[in-house]
Scaffold this active site. Structure first.
Site, short mmCIF file in Angstrom:
data_model
loop_
_atom_site.label_atom_id
_atom_site.label_comp_id
_atom_site.label_asym_id
_atom_site.label_seq_id
_atom_site.Cartn_x
_atom_site.Cartn_y
_atom_site.Cartn_z
N LYS A 1 34.87 -22.58 26.97
CA LYS A 1 33.94 -21.45 26.84
C LYS A 1 34.62 -20.10 26.98
O LYS A 1 34.22 -19.13 26.34
CB LYS A 1 32.77 -21.58 27.81
CG LYS A 1 33.09 -21.77 29.27
CD LYS A 1 31.82 -22.03 30.07
CE LYS A 1 32.12 -22.24 31.55
NZ LYS A 1 32.85 -23.52 31.80
N ASN B 1 30.97 -14.90 33.06
CA ASN B 1 31.73 -15.78 33.95
C ASN B 1 33.23 -15.52 33.86
O ASN B 1 34.00 -16.11 34.60
CB ASN B 1 31.43 -17.25 33.62
CG ASN B 1 31.86 -18.20 34.70
OD1 ASN B 1 31.61 -17.97 35.88
ND2 ASN B 1 32.53 -19.28 34.31
N HIS C 1 31.73 -30.60 38.72
CA HIS C 1 30.79 -30.07 39.71
C HIS C 1 29.83 -31.14 40.25
O HIS C 1 28.67 -30.83 40.58
CB HIS C 1 29.96 -28.92 39.12
CG HIS C 1 30.78 -27.83 38.52
ND1 HIS C 1 31.76 -27.15 39.24
CD2 HIS C 1 30.81 -27.30 37.27
CE1 HIS C 1 32.32 -26.25 38.46
NE2 HIS C 1 31.78 -26.32 37.26
#
Length: 450
Positions: A118, A141, A186
């Site tokens: 990304k 981000n 995560h």
């Protein structure tokens, strides 16, 4: 609770994001009282807080939290945190910085999420927009905090959005959004892969166009809210943005239009071919002209330490992929790699107890010399027939330079952390880049003297 009514706002977590939230709220100057809670004893950025913003550090302040009209939580703080659950149970609105951005932004926004790639796609779309003469803000981000960018009047915003950011975002209207791929990550925060995927799928909740990956069906939105959202896809063999063969060469194709040969892309690695396809889809959705897209793909060499082309000298390409600190990252760099010559691959460092056997099937397909260095270099020696075992990365580079010929690539993609010999992967990558330049300069000087 409406944001306009919030007069007692508590920001959870400082650092770059927390400071951007505080500064944004202070700039608005709508009479709200802003306080900050950070559980760290010495939170980064505390010295930069405006004097009229109170800080509680070293733990939670439940009186502040439960008397707030609105809580703005940093992405690293899970909504499942007991303190936040108590606030939510009282009906206190909990949002993130991207939600505040969404409520105040005036220009079109593109959103990018995914487990991998990304940052590259976000940056590449930004470069495409710049090449088209568009005043674009690139961040989220990565790079600039989204709220900091609102201080400038951009014509377009391109945001990298993590699953953490998307959890607290509900009104981000996007011109186009892409979900690049999904892989396990995560799991300490999510209940499982479905939970993680659902967090990323939130990027499609309010978008004019959803873009998904034909080669990763988990990225397809099957639960669109508020009716059907137009969707397009990209992929190596199918999709509106795909690859086509012409005269024995692969070409990027957009809705049947031949755009440019894959060999002309400056980015290295098969995964970056997919990233280019996704970037074109997003650029098309926001009116970035095709020539600007071509220019960016020809010139953009990637973010530092991510398959970044450092130098080409005497036909040998030196590539810095120091960000590859685990086997999966190195696999992505090697997957589908096509070279006219030989690959000189530098691996090793602090292996963190990882199993590197997954690299063997990929290495078996390549014309490769494997240079194994550092504390855990020995863990790679069974992956190829004749590994080169040395102590340091620089020694490996010297040997590679002495044997590499035109058409070869020297690739640092260590599959390990850097801590045995370097402070971090950035220092490792910078050292590689600087030494590659030194090797090229030395070679040029020797050629002159001869």
């Amino acid at each position: 609770m409406k944001t306009d009514a919030a007069k007692n706002i508590v920001v959870i977590g400082l650092g770059m994001t927390g400071l951007s939230v505080v500064n944004h709220l202070v700039r608005k100057d709508d009479g709200a009282t802003v306080k900050v809670i950070d559980t760290r004893a010495n939170p980064p950025g505390a010295e930069q807080l405006p004097k009229n913003v109170a800080l509680h550090a070293g733990g939670w302040n439940m009186d502040w939290l439960l008397s707030a009209d609105q809580i703005v939580a940093s992405p690293g703080i899970a909504l499942a945190t007991p303190e936040l659950k108590k606030a939510a149970a009282k009906g206190i609105e909990i949002v993130g910085d991207i939600e505040l951005f969404a409520r105040d932004v005036k220009a079109p926004v593109i959103g990018i999420t995914g487990s991998n790639g990304k940052s590259t796609v976000t940056s590449l779309v930004g470069e495409m927009a710049k090449a088209a003469g568009i005043n674009v803000g690139v961040g989220g981000n990565i790079g600039f905090a989204a709220l900091d960018m609102l201080a400038s009047e951009h014509e377009l915003y391109v945001l990298e959005l993590s699953s953490f950011q998307l959890e607290t975002t509900s009104s981000l209207n996007l011109e186009a959004a892409v979900f690049l791929n999904l892989s396990e990550d995560h799991m300490d925060r999510y209940e499982g892969m479905d939970d993680y995927r659902d967090a990323k799928l939130r990027i499609f909740d309010q978008t004019k166009l959803s873009v998904w990956n034909q080669d990763d069906l988990q990225t397809k939105n099957t639960q669109t809210k508020g009716g059907n959202v137009p969707a397009i896809s990209f992929g190596f063999t199918s999709g509106e943005y795909t690859l086509t063969e012409k005269d024995g060469a692969e070409w990027l194709t957009a809705k049947g239009e031949l755009v440019m040969a894959v060999s002309d892309i400056a980015l290295v690695g098969r995964h970056n071919v997919a990233n280019c396809l996704a970037a074109m889809a997003l650029a098309d959705a926001t009116g970035v002209n095709r020539e600007a897209q071509r220019q960016a793909m020809r010139e953009y060499r990637g973010l530092p330490h991510r398959c970044q082309q450092v130098i080409e000298h005497n036909g040998v390409l030196w590539v810095n992929d120091s960000k590859a600190t685990n086997p999966a990252s190195t696999e992505a760099a090697l997957d589908g790699l096509q070279l006219a010559g030989r690959l000189h691959l530098l691996v090793g460092g602090d292996g963190k107890g990882a199993d590197f056997s997954s690299l063997k099937p990929i290495l078996d397909k390549l014309n490769v010399t494997l240079y194994c260095y550092g504390r855990d270099g020995h863990a790679f020696t069974n992956l190829v027939a004749s590994p080169v075992v040395i102590e340091t990365m620089q020694e490996a580079m010297d040997i590679a330079a002495s044997t590499a010929t035109s058409g070869d690539m020297v690739l640092l993609s260590p599959a390990c952390a850097s801590f045995d010999q370097f402070t971090n992967f950035m220092v490792r990558g910078d050292t590689f880049a600087a030494y590659a330049q030194e090797i090229a300069q030395r070679s040029a000087e020797e050629s002159v003297t001869e």
